[in-house]
Scaffold this motif. Structure first.
Motif, short mmCIF file in Angstrom:
data_model
loop_
_atom_site.label_atom_id
_atom_site.label_comp_id
_atom_site.label_asym_id
_atom_site.label_seq_id
_atom_site.Cartn_x
_atom_site.Cartn_y
_atom_site.Cartn_z
N HIS A 60 0.89 -1.13 0.04
CA HIS A 60 0.00 -0.24 -0.01
C HIS A 60 0.91 1.17 0.02
CE1 HIS A 60 -2.77 3.30 1.04
NE2 HIS A 60 -2.09 3.28 2.40
N SER A 102 -9.76 10.66 1.26
CA SER A 102 -9.19 9.61 0.54
C SER A 102 -9.89 8.99 -0.62
CB SER A 102 -8.61 8.68 1.19
OG SER A 102 -7.70 8.91 2.31
N TYR A 104 -9.24 5.60 -3.22
CA TYR A 104 -8.51 4.40 -3.50
C TYR A 104 -8.62 3.70 -5.01
CZ TYR A 104 -8.05 4.34 1.74
OH TYR A 104 -7.78 4.66 2.88
N GLU A 114 -3.59 5.09 -3.19
CA GLU A 114 -4.43 6.18 -2.43
C GLU A 114 -4.01 7.42 -2.70
OE1 GLU A 114 -5.66 7.43 2.27
OE2 GLU A 114 -4.19 5.84 1.89
#
Length: 227
Positions: A60, A102, A104, A114
């Motif tokens: 991530h 946010s 994603y 993100e």
């Protein structure tokens, strides 16, 4: 504090070049054995993943965008790639201590990416949103055998403090400009249903850390910090 360099692995450098260089329109340099992507103040470096691995690890990254341009950044992104929805929503707002909005999306090898606008950071921008609005990588996922032990080691070795997260399997460590998202190996990355965090060769360089030092996860990740 900021991430100056993040080095990850990729199953296909062609896919990295296509996604980061063409879809996101970021500056990219390609060599025989690596792709280097510049995201504002952070350099992403991708090298080929070992051919013998059964599956590719999933990580991530969060990219900070100007706090006054979240809606514009989200629209720009949606015109280029699919965004992840959860219960019909694709925008996610968090309160204290994040104070953020946010959106994603997935990159090559299933990496969970993100765009994050942090309202506490004075980074307003006047120019229309584009690749230059991706200011830096401000979150890097770190899959570890034990999140609680890793948080303690990061504090002892590098002086990094817990920013958020109270569960045994999740903690954000660092500052709003540079957060290590520490999760137990196998934990699902939000907001997906099945993207499980997995360990991989990962080298992270931090500048402006409270203390110079080095942390090793035991699962192939290294965090090198300069004060």
């Amino acid at each position: 504090m900021r991430f100056s360099t993040v080095a990850l692995t990729a199953s296909s450098l062609d896919a990295v070049e296509e996604f980061y260089g063409r879809t996101l329109e970021l500056p990219l340099a390609r060599s025989a054995g690596a792709c280097t992507v510049q995201i504002g103040g952070t350099e992403l470096r991708f090298v080929p993943f070992g051919a013998g691995a059964a599956t590719h690890p999933v990580n991530h990254l969060a990219i900070t965008v100007p706090r006054n341009q979240f809606a514009e950044a989200r629209h720009w992104l949606q015109s280029r790639t699919a965004v992840i929805e959860l219960d019909g929503e694709s925008g996610f707002a968090l309160g204290e201590p994040w104070h953020s909005d946010s959106v994603y999306f997935l990159g090559p090898d299933g990496i969970v990416l993100e765009f994050i606008a942090r309202q506490g950071l004075p980074n307003d921008r006047v120019e229309p949103f584009g690749p230059g609005g991706m200011l830096l990588v401000s979150e890097v996922g770190l899959a570890v055998p034990s999140g609680q032990e890793a948080v303690a080691e990061l504090a002892a070795e590098l002086g990094l403090e817990r920013f958020a997260g109270v569960s045994a399997s999740f903690a954000a460590v660092g500052t709003a400009d540079a957060l290590l998202i520490v999760v137990d190996d196998g934990r699902t990355w939000f907001p997906t249903a099945d993207a499980a965090a997995s360990a991989a060769p990962l080298q992270i360089e931090l500048v402006g850390a409270p203390r110079a030092g080095r942390y090793r996860s035991g699962l192939g990740a290294t965090v090198a910090a300069r004060a």
